[in-house]
Every structure is written in structure tokens, then in C-alpha cells.
Design a protein around this motif. Structure first.
Motif, mmCIF file in Angstrom:
data_model
loop_
_atom_site.group_PDB
_atom_site.id
_atom_site.type_symbol
_atom_site.label_atom_id
_atom_site.label_comp_id
_atom_site.label_asym_id
_atom_site.label_seq_id
_atom_site.Cartn_x
_atom_site.Cartn_y
_atom_site.Cartn_z
ATOM 1 N N ASP A 13 -4.673 -9.528 1.225
ATOM 2 C CA ASP A 13 -4.734 -9.364 2.680
ATOM 3 C C ASP A 13 -5.805 -8.322 2.993
ATOM 4 O OD1 ASP A 13 -4.422 -8.810 5.342
ATOM 5 O OD2 ASP A 13 -2.313 -8.225 5.213
ATOM 6 N N VAL A 15 -6.764 -6.973 5.611
ATOM 7 C CA VAL A 15 -6.433 -5.946 6.608
ATOM 8 C C VAL A 15 -5.688 -4.778 5.969
ATOM 9 C CG1 VAL A 15 -5.155 -5.506 8.743
ATOM 10 C CG2 VAL A 15 -6.423 -7.626 8.472
ATOM 11 N N ASN A 16 -5.061 -5.047 4.811
ATOM 12 C CA ASN A 16 -4.236 -4.018 4.157
ATOM 13 C C ASN A 16 -4.651 -3.814 2.705
ATOM 14 O OD1 ASN A 16 -2.219 -3.568 6.370
ATOM 15 N ND2 ASN A 16 -1.887 -5.753 6.054
ATOM 16 N N GLU A 18 -5.726 -1.330 0.865
ATOM 17 C CA GLU A 18 -5.212 -0.194 0.091
ATOM 18 C C GLU A 18 -3.802 -0.505 -0.420
ATOM 19 O OE1 GLU A 18 -4.493 4.649 0.317
ATOM 20 O OE2 GLU A 18 -5.270 3.594 2.071
ATOM 21 N N ALA A 19 -2.966 -1.068 0.452
ATOM 22 C CA ALA A 19 -1.608 -1.437 0.046
ATOM 23 C C ALA A 19 -1.630 -2.579 -0.961
ATOM 24 C CB ALA A 19 -0.786 -1.834 1.274
ATOM 25 N N GLU A 20 -2.546 -3.519 -0.784
ATOM 26 C CA GLU A 20 -2.636 -4.659 -1.689
ATOM 27 C C GLU A 20 -3.046 -4.228 -3.098
ATOM 28 O OE1 GLU A 20 -2.432 -8.622 -0.160
ATOM 29 O OE2 GLU A 20 -0.949 -7.044 -0.355
ATOM 30 N N ARG A 23 -0.135 -2.600 -4.901
ATOM 31 C CA ARG A 23 0.896 -3.546 -5.364
ATOM 32 C C ARG A 23 0.657 -4.012 -6.802
ATOM 33 N NH1 ARG A 23 0.737 -8.517 -1.698
ATOM 34 N NH2 ARG A 23 2.640 -9.158 -2.795
#
Length: 220
Positions: A13, A15-16, A18-20, A23
């Protein structure tokens, strides 16, 4: 021999990011596909995005440049601190000079070949590279079907690496999933780029572990 799993953020994703990236903490590297809408018919991102990813990622970046004029642009990605920078043989005037410059800056140097490109001329240059990437789809888009007819090319690269007795990683990229990773490992690949097989899974960490186990079961 080690099995390395590198999820491609082309399937993440955007848009995200850093979070991806967070994970996939159990992965060996983040595979970052840089496309310029010239060498391949798609556009992703460039140095600014890679620099930000470098700043926030806890695992190394393996930057795959699907861009024209690698001689000019590849060193800039090494200067951002990328662990590994892979450029396309078809996009470089002097691949050895590019590889030497990448190493000089501090990155591992990788060379990639499209499905239609003969790898043979580059096998004599193996000591100049840290990684060989055999594309198992036409570069440019994620989600394509694995090209099993590339396996003889992977096997030829493995034979050359083993004969030279040097530590060159052999990477495959394109259509890698639980259904195909065994075949690629059997042919001699040790480094596997997986996009939708990881980011499309319900649990990305389980997916990474399953891919690692499947490849390991087929390694010689």
C-alpha cells in the motif's frame, strides 16, 4: 546455502509504506522497484522515496532499477545508503564500471537481465557483481505469471557461480509464489522476490516463512 526472501513493495500500500515495510520484519530485505516509464512502461518512484524508505526501514533495501541510463543514475541510489543496487544490463553502457562504482560507494552491485537477454556474456564478469537477477517475467508490472522457461538460464548462472567458487547471490523476480518458488530454488536461485504472494496474504509473516521453507526444501 541460505534462502533469502525479499518482498516487493510494488504490491504494498503506497499510502502506508512505512507501516508496510514494518510488517515484513522477518524478510531478508525490502525489494524496491524503481521504474522510469521509459526503460519499462510504468512509473513508480525515484531517489526521494528511496531515501525516505532507507530512513525508516529496519531491514536492508535491495533497489532494483528498471530505468534507462544506469551508468548515470545507479550510483545515486548507492549514495542513499541502499544495501544493494541492481541495474539492468540492457540499460548500461559499461556494466563493470557501474558495478565498481556501486561497490566503491558501499552498496552491493547487482546486474539484471530481462527474459529475452542472453546472460552468457555476463557470466565471464561474475567477480564484478554481488548479485545476478534473472527476471522471470517481463519487467514493468507486478502480478504477472512466472516464466518457467527461464529456469535453464537460472541453472546456467548457478553452474557458473559454483564453478567460479565465489559468493554471488542468484535472484529471481516475477511470479514467485508457493507454487513456483520450489522450481526456481531447484534451478539454483537463492534469493527470491515475492510481491503479491507476501502482501496479498492474510498474514505476511506466515507467508514469508512458508516461502522460505518451500525454497529451502528444494535447495541442493
Amino acid at each position: 546455502m541460505n534462502v533469502r526472501i525479499e518482498p516487493s513493495i510494488l504490491s504494498a500500500d503506497f499510502v502506508n509504506l512505512e507501516a508496510e515495510v514494518a510488517r515484513i520484519a522477518s524478510a531478508d530485505a525490502v525489494h524496491v522497484d524503481v521504474m522510469d516509464n521509459h526503460f519499462v512502461p510504468n512509473l513508480t518512484f525515484g531517489p526521494q522515496m528511496v531515501g525516505r524508505l532507507q530512513a525508516v526501514s529496519a531491514i536492508p533495501l535491495d533497489v532494483h532499477l528498471m530505468i534507462s541510463d544506469a551508468d548515470r543514475w545507479a550510483p545515486g541510489y548507492a549514495e542513499l545508503g541502499a544495501f544493494s543496487v541492481t541495474f539492468h544490463a540492457e540499460a548500461a553502457t559499461d556494466p563493470v564500471a557501474v558495478a565498481r562504482r556501486l561497490r566503491e560507494i558501499g552498496s552491493r552491485a547487482g546486474i539484471a537481465v530481462k527474459p529475452g537477454t542472453d546472460l552468457t556474456p555476463y557470466l565471464d564478469l561474475l567477480p564484478e557483481f554481488d548479485q545476478i537477477l534473472v527476471m522471470t517475467v517481463e519487467p514493468g508490472f507486478g502480478g504477472q505469471s512466472f516464466m518457467a522457461d527461464m529456469m535453464p538460464k537460472v541453472a546456467a548462472a548457478r553452474a557458473a557461480i559454483d564453478a567460479a567458487g565465489i559468493d554471488v547471490w542468484l535472484q529471481v523476480d516475477g511470479g514467485i509464489s508457493l507454487d513456483t518458488i520450489g522450481e526456481a530454488a531447484e534451478a539454483g536461485a537463492d534469493t527470491f522476490v515475492a510481491g503479491s504472494a507476501v502482501y496479498g496474504a492474510d498474514d505476511v509473516e506466515v507467508a514469508i516463512g512458508d516461502l522460505r521453507a518451500a525454497a529451502g526444501a528444494h535447495r541442493h
